[in-house]
Design an enzyme around this catalytic site. Structure first.
Site, short mmCIF file in Angstrom:
data_model
loop_
_atom_site.label_atom_id
_atom_site.label_comp_id
_atom_site.label_asym_id
_atom_site.label_seq_id
_atom_site.Cartn_x
_atom_site.Cartn_y
_atom_site.Cartn_z
N LYS A 74 -12.15 3.61 2.57
CA LYS A 74 -11.60 2.81 1.47
C LYS A 74 -12.73 1.91 0.98
CE LYS A 74 -6.78 2.25 2.84
NZ LYS A 74 -5.80 1.31 3.41
N GLU B 289 0.82 -1.21 0.00
CA GLU B 289 0.00 0.00 0.00
C GLU B 289 0.86 1.27 0.00
OE1 GLU B 289 -2.38 -1.24 3.59
OE2 GLU B 289 -4.04 -0.71 2.25
N GLU C 186 -7.07 7.39 9.73
CA GLU C 186 -7.20 8.35 10.82
C GLU C 186 -6.24 9.54 10.63
OE1 GLU C 186 -7.27 5.08 11.13
OE2 GLU C 186 -8.41 4.44 12.88
N TYR D 227 -15.60 25.82 -2.23
CA TYR D 227 -15.43 24.36 -2.20
C TYR D 227 -14.56 23.87 -3.34
CZ TYR D 227 -19.71 24.57 -5.11
OH TYR D 227 -20.64 24.88 -6.06
N1 LIG Z 1 -8.56 1.81 12.06
C1 LIG Z 1 -7.88 1.43 10.96
N2 LIG Z 1 -7.69 0.13 10.70
C2 LIG Z 1 -7.01 -0.24 9.61
C3 LIG Z 1 -6.50 0.71 8.72
C4 LIG Z 1 -6.75 2.09 9.00
O1 LIG Z 1 -6.35 3.01 8.24
N3 LIG Z 1 -7.41 2.42 10.13
N4 LIG Z 1 -5.83 0.30 7.59
C5 LIG Z 1 -5.62 -0.97 7.32
C6 LIG Z 1 -4.94 -1.39 6.10
O2 LIG Z 1 -4.20 -0.39 5.49
C7 LIG Z 1 -6.04 -1.97 5.21
O3 LIG Z 1 -6.79 -0.91 4.65
C8 LIG Z 1 -5.54 -2.86 4.15
O4 LIG Z 1 -6.57 -3.69 3.68
C9 LIG Z 1 -6.11 -2.05 8.21
N5 LIG Z 1 -6.81 -1.56 9.36
#
Ligand SMILES: Nc1nc2c(c(=O)[nH]1)N=C([C@H](O)[C@@H](O)CO)CN2
Length: 125
Positions: free
Chosen positions: A98, A21, A73, A53
């Site tokens: 995502k 990633e 976050e 905007y």
């Molecule tokens: N609270 C979160 N949990 C997870 C995140 C995130 O950004 N915040 N990211 C991941 C990995 O990058 C995921 O997106 C890959 O599939 C996992 N958990």
């Protein structure tokens, strides 16, 4: 308080905790609510009295083309801070998600609020 909103802004950026990633951009969906003092632009009909905007979207396109965040976050926090410092937003709600990140899940993400939602300058009706 007036609230400008931008819904489901889809943009590719480097985001994620896993090694792959960090080199392959992924699409994130960003929704924003941006609070500012009530009625100014509604009364003046002047773009200078509000938050443009289109300028917000262009700024985010620029910022996200050159950054990597591990966590959604951290991306949400960065956007909230940018809106408050550079666009003088009084209050913001930022969601970043995502899509299709896991089988059976439409999208996963984070929703944060920063700033004061109360409008101290509001006059009672
Ligand atoms: N609270 C979160 N949990 C997870 C995140 C995130 O950004 N915040 N990211 C991941 C990995 O990058 C995921 O997106 C890959 O599939 C996992 N958990």
């Amino acid at each position: 308080m007036d609230i400008i909103f931008i819904d489901d802004f889809r943009i590719a950026t480097l985001i994620g905790v896993y090694p792959r990633e960090q080199s392959v951009p992924q699409t994130v969906e960003i929704s924003l609510q941006i609070g500012l003092p009530a009625q100014n632009a509604g009364r003046s009909d002047d773009l200078r009295d509000t938050i443009d905007y289109a300028a917000v979207v262009e700024r985010l396109r620029h910022e996200l083309s050159s950054r990597h965040f591990s966590l959604l976050e951290a991306l949400a926090e960065y956007i909230a801070e940018l809106l408050r410092k550079d666009f003088h937003a009084r209050w913001v709600r930022v969601s970043v998600a995502k899509p299709g990140v896991m089988p059976g899940i439409r999208r996963a993400g984070i929703l944060i609020e920063r700033g004061e939602k109360e409008d101290a300058s509001a006059t009672p009706a």
